[in-house]
Design a protein around this motif. Structure first.
Motif, PDB file in Angstrom:
ATOM      1  N   VAL A  92      56.450  -0.650  10.472  1.00 35.92           N
ATOM      2  CA  VAL A  92      56.614   0.553   9.666  1.00 35.92           C
ATOM      3  C   VAL A  92      56.612   0.151   8.197  1.00 35.92           C
ATOM      4  N   ALA A  93      56.143   1.045   7.337  1.00 42.21           N
ATOM      5  CA  ALA A  93      56.115   0.774   5.901  1.00 42.21           C
ATOM      6  C   ALA A  93      57.471   0.245   5.441  1.00 42.21           C
ATOM      7  N   GLY A  94      57.455  -0.826   4.667  1.00 39.47           N
ATOM      8  CA  GLY A  94      58.680  -1.460   4.228  1.00 39.47           C
ATOM      9  C   GLY A  94      59.035  -2.690   5.041  1.00 39.47           C
ATOM     10  N   GLY A  95      58.261  -2.958   6.124  1.00 37.10           N
ATOM     11  CA  GLY A  95      58.465  -4.171   6.887  1.00 37.10           C
ATOM     12  C   GLY A  95      59.343  -4.024   8.112  1.00 37.10           C
ATOM     13  N   THR A  96      59.857  -2.816   8.386  1.00 37.82           N
ATOM     14  CA  THR A  96      60.683  -2.616   9.574  1.00 37.82           C
ATOM     15  C   THR A  96      59.814  -2.632  10.819  1.00 37.82           C
ATOM     16  N   GLU A  97      60.318  -3.263  11.889  1.00 39.71           N
ATOM     17  CA  GLU A  97      59.607  -3.287  13.159  1.00 39.71           C
ATOM     18  C   GLU A  97      60.162  -2.221  14.088  1.00 39.71           C
ATOM     19  N   ALA A  98      59.295  -1.730  14.967  1.00 38.93           N
ATOM     20  CA  ALA A  98      59.706  -0.730  15.943  1.00 38.93           C
ATOM     21  C   ALA A  98      58.962  -0.981  17.249  1.00 38.93           C
ATOM     22  N   LEU A  99      59.565  -0.564  18.366  1.00 42.07           N
ATOM     23  CA  LEU A  99      58.932  -0.632  19.676  1.00 42.07           C
ATOM     24  C   LEU A  99      58.681   0.788  20.179  1.00 42.07           C
ATOM     25  N   TYR A 100      57.468   1.011  20.676  1.00 43.62           N
ATOM     26  CA  TYR A 100      57.094   2.297  21.259  1.00 43.62           C
ATOM     27  C   TYR A 100      56.674   2.087  22.705  1.00 43.62           C
ATOM     28  N   ARG A 101      56.907   3.117  23.509  1.00 43.59           N
ATOM     29  CA  ARG A 101      56.450   3.139  24.889  1.00 43.59           C
ATOM     30  C   ARG A 101      55.407   4.253  25.032  1.00 43.59           C
ATOM     31  N   ILE A 102      54.270   3.922  25.689  1.00 46.32           N
ATOM     32  CA  ILE A 102      53.238   4.916  25.960  1.00 46.32           C
ATOM     33  C   ILE A 102      52.975   4.896  27.457  1.00 46.32           C
TER      34      ILE A 102
ATOM     35  N   GLU B 281      51.026   9.681  24.310  1.00 39.08           N
ATOM     36  CA  GLU B 281      51.951  10.053  23.266  1.00 39.08           C
ATOM     37  C   GLU B 281      52.989   8.953  23.113  1.00 39.08           C
ATOM     38  N   PRO B 282      53.069   8.287  21.960  1.00 38.98           N
ATOM     39  CA  PRO B 282      54.048   7.210  21.806  1.00 38.98           C
ATOM     40  C   PRO B 282      55.476   7.746  21.748  1.00 38.98           C
ATOM     41  N   ARG B 283      56.362   7.056  22.457  1.00 40.32           N
ATOM     42  CA  ARG B 283      57.784   7.417  22.475  1.00 40.32           C
ATOM     43  C   ARG B 283      58.574   6.247  21.903  1.00 40.32           C
ATOM     44  N   LEU B 284      59.385   6.507  20.884  1.00 44.32           N
ATOM     45  CA  LEU B 284      60.139   5.455  20.216  1.00 44.32           C
ATOM     46  C   LEU B 284      61.212   4.903  21.151  1.00 44.32           C
ATOM     47  N   LEU B 285      61.170   3.588  21.369  1.00 43.56           N
ATOM     48  CA  LEU B 285      62.174   2.919  22.188  1.00 43.56           C
ATOM     49  C   LEU B 285      63.308   2.351  21.349  1.00 43.56           C
ATOM     50  N   ALA B 286      62.949   1.661  20.283  1.00 45.60           N
ATOM     51  CA  ALA B 286      63.947   0.997  19.450  1.00 45.60           C
ATOM     52  C   ALA B 286      63.365   0.770  18.074  1.00 45.60           C
ATOM     53  N   GLN B 287      64.141   1.074  17.068  1.00 44.64           N
ATOM     54  CA  GLN B 287      63.719   0.817  15.688  1.00 44.64           C
ATOM     55  C   GLN B 287      64.892   0.236  14.942  1.00 44.64           C
ATOM     56  N   GLY B 288      64.727  -0.959  14.443  1.00 42.35           N
ATOM     57  CA  GLY B 288      65.814  -1.627  13.777  1.00 42.35           C
ATOM     58  C   GLY B 288      65.914  -1.232  12.315  1.00 42.35           C
ATOM     59  N   ALA B 289      67.061  -1.541  11.748  1.00 44.23           N
ATOM     60  CA  ALA B 289      67.221  -1.410  10.312  1.00 44.23           C
ATOM     61  C   ALA B 289      66.421  -2.506   9.636  1.00 44.23           C
ATOM     62  N   PRO B 290      66.174  -2.379   8.335  1.00 44.59           N
ATOM     63  CA  PRO B 290      65.433  -3.442   7.649  1.00 44.59           C
ATOM     64  C   PRO B 290      66.073  -4.813   7.892  1.00 44.59           C
ATOM     65  N   GLY B 291      65.255  -5.763   8.287  1.00 43.06           N
ATOM     66  CA  GLY B 291      65.737  -7.091   8.613  1.00 43.06           C
ATOM     67  C   GLY B 291      65.877  -7.336  10.096  1.00 43.06           C
TER      68      GLY B 291
END
Length: 630
Positions: free
Chosen positions: A266-276, A282-292
């Motif tokens: 994601v913009a800003g360097g944050t990583e996220a996991l999606y499940r399709i 349709e992507p479904r957000l599984l986990a999105q961490g805070a920056p770092g």
């Protein structure tokens, strides 16, 4: 304090997940499923070798690969088989052992990438890579290679598919990445190979699931696109693109039987996991961490019913924890299998500097005291788990070091890049920024690992006055002779082809081994090589060390490791200690170029550092025993 750990080598088998857990006391293989987490017993390795990887099966014996610590190849064995074969790691796909309908012998046990029968573990085998089918319990000597058309020596990887009798074969040769579907006739195991459309770039990925086939293009770049395709189709025009949220780009993805898990940036360097899921793109957000926060390890397999990942994130008390998490097909949310002690990362701030072509180059700073160490963000292997990364973070938290990570751009073929910009010189621009903005009199060092050593070495050779020292770890330094070193012949699609005159000229202008040496003295340099490193051949480091002698204080160290380091390996810990000592010792000397190296021929595996070293201009380099192709 709990003992520091590292997690790597995640593997999904059916509804179970496996992972290696490293600590200074050794490595353990753990299994997690519905019944909990248990340790997997490991057999003793032959000839004093270590277990590189274990390939479990739902039923039947596991296949085990033994080799040198950190190596990329070793002896593949299986309980019941009377012999062994030399194979790459990890490149094995388990197949069901189904009896023949005609009453003949059982079908195959797995497909693997291996080497000719006369290949030896002592000689890094880079030629003759082949795909072979093995029948469980039979001699490996009976295995026959599967013909792959006109590219039998290509760099090959294997991936399972949702079809238990089919394996996806990805190969790169002469700058072209190809996909093939290897299908085995049930029972007999006779292979047929079907050509699939060629990949548009090495950043193309195919996953063949049960309900969808998936194709990713330009992964890891802002232009990344993931397509959901009907089974049997691989061309993007046959499917539909998956719509991710704005400013979100897929970096990589892994398939399960019913869908895929996507790691996105994601913009800003944050990583996220999606499940399709396979029935709806349709992507479904599984986990999105805070920056770092990050997901440094993810795995799944289209023939398995689960995905597995390592999530590193902050706790409510401000500390950091590692979580091994599993997502089963058909369940809405992941579950935590194991929580691990994880050293907290030092607080960081991101700044931006201007590269030579105007690109805004992110530079993340951790710490405010001590010497400044600049490294390429992607320059270390498995950053979240690397022993060196942990040691550097410890120094930052103790107020003895400031760590700067530059997010450099991917290397591209040299002849397509005007004036060597776009990644090759990004570290130099970051170093200029740091020298100007981190305070007067603070020592500045640069570290390059693997291909990241190209940018680090170029920065010092172009402007040596910026630096107080430089470290090249398991480096690539020869951008002209690399096809004759280790597996370098497979990098021409990434770097360029020096056999073509116009591309050779562009590569020579970028190669640290071929750059003109500056008139003045160079800062002290530490070069580390791995005896068992088949990715960045040790001759890269030795040749540059030989060329620099007399112009800089050179410490050349060889360690009995491969390209990847682990906490549980004593040699890896010694190599890390040498890096931190080099930085701290030389920081006290500031810009004094006369400080002597600790040992200009320092090695740790009993091999002379001068053996086989040669300058890039020496035509005998390709004829002596060390210069010959392994």
């Amino acid at each position: 304090m709990p003992e520091p750990v590292a997690v790597h080598g995640l593997l999904a088998v059916g509804a179970a997940g496996y992972w290696w857990q490293d600590a200074e006391s050794g490595a353990r293989l753990l299994r997690g499923d519905a019944s909990g987490v248990s340790e997997v017993a490991l057999p003793e390795g032959p000839d004093g070798l270590t277990v590189l990887s274990v390939h479990p099966a739902d039923t039947g014996p596991a296949a085990v690969l033994y080799g040198h610590p950190g190596g990329d190849y070793g002896h593949l064995t299986e309980a019941g088989a009377p012999d062994r074969v030399l194979a790459r790691r990890p490149a094995l796909v388990r197949l069901p052992r189904v009896p023949s309908a005609t009453g003949g012998p059982a079908g195959p046990g797995f497909v693997y990438t291996g080497f000719p029968p006369d290949a030896r573990l002592e000689d890094p085998p880079v030629d003759g890579i082949r795909v072979a089918v093995h029948r469980t319990g039979e001699p490996f000597a009976h295995d026959r290679a599967v013909p792959l058309g006109d590219v039998p020596d290509a760099l090959v990887t294997l991936e399972p598919t949702a079809d238990p009798d089919a394996v996806l074969v990805k190969s790169t040769a002469r700058g072209v990445t190809a996909h093939r579907l290897l299908r085995l006739a049930p029972g007999s195991g006779r292979p047929t190979v079907t050509e699939l459309p060629a990949a548009s770039s090495p950043r193309t990925r195919l996953v063949l699931g049960a309900h969808r086939w998936w194709r990713g293009e330009a992964l890891g770049t802002p232009r990344a696109v993931l397509y959901a395709l009907p089974p049997g189709e691989t061309h993007p025009s046959a499917g539909e693109p998956v719509a991710f949220p704005d400013a979100t780009a897929p970096a990589w993805f892994w398939g399960t039987r019913q869908g895929v898990v996507v790691r996105a940036v994601v913009a800003g360097g944050t990583e996220a996991l999606y499940r399709i899921d396979g029935d709806s793109p349709e992507p479904r957000l599984l986990a999105q961490g805070a920056p770092g926060d990050s997901f440094p390890e993810v795995t799944a397999a289209p023939d398995a019913g689960c995905a597995l990942w390592l999530r590193v994130g902050r706790r409510s008390d401000g500390g950091t924890a590692g979580h091994v998490e599993q997502l089963l097909d058909g369940t809405p949310a992941p579950r935590t299998l194991r929580t691990l002690p994880w050293p907290a990362s030092a607080p960081g701030t991101t700044r931006f500097c201007a590269a030579g072509d105007g690109h805004r180059l992110p530079v993340r700073l951790s710490g405010t005291a001590g010497p400044v160490l600049l490294l390429e963000h992607g320059g270390l292997t498995a950053l979240a788990n690397a022993p060196l990364e942990r040691a550097l973070e410890d120094l930052v938290r103790a107020g003895r070091l400031t760590l700067a990570r530059a997010v450099t751009r991917s290397l591209v073929p040299a002849h397509r890049v005007p004036s060597g910009e776009r990644g090759y010189n990004d570290l130099l621009h970051a170093a200029r920024y740091l020298r100007e903005h981190t305070g007067p009199g603070r020592p500045l060092f640069v570290l390059g690992h693997s291909m990241g050593a190209v940018g680090a070495a170029r920065a010092v050779l172009l402007e040596p006055g910026l630096f107080d020292g430089w470290i090249l770890r398991f480096p690539v330094t020869d951008l002209v002779g690399f096809p004759a070193l280790g597996i370098g012949r497979y990098w021409t699609a990434l770097l360029g082809d020096p056999s073509r005159p116009e591309q050779r000229a562009a590569l020579a202008a970028l190669s640290p081994l071929h750059l003109p040496l500056p008139a003045g003295p160079l800062p002290p340099v530490l070069i580390q090589t791995g005896t068992h490193d088949t990715r960045a051949d040790a001759r890269h480091g030795r040749r540059l060390a030989e060329r620099l002698r007399g112009r800089a204080a050179v410490t050349l160290s060889g360690y009995p490791v491969g390209h990847v380091e682990r906490f549980c390996q004593a040699a890896s810990r010694r190599a890390v200690a040498e890096v931190t000592a080099f930085v701290l010792d030389r920081a006290a000397f500031g810009h004094d170029r006369a400080v002597p190296a600790r040992d200009s021929a320092c090695v740790h595996d009993g091999t002379s550092a001068r053996e086989g070293a040669s300058g890039a201009h020496d035509p005998a380099a390709a004829r002596d025993p060390e210069g010959a192709s392994p």
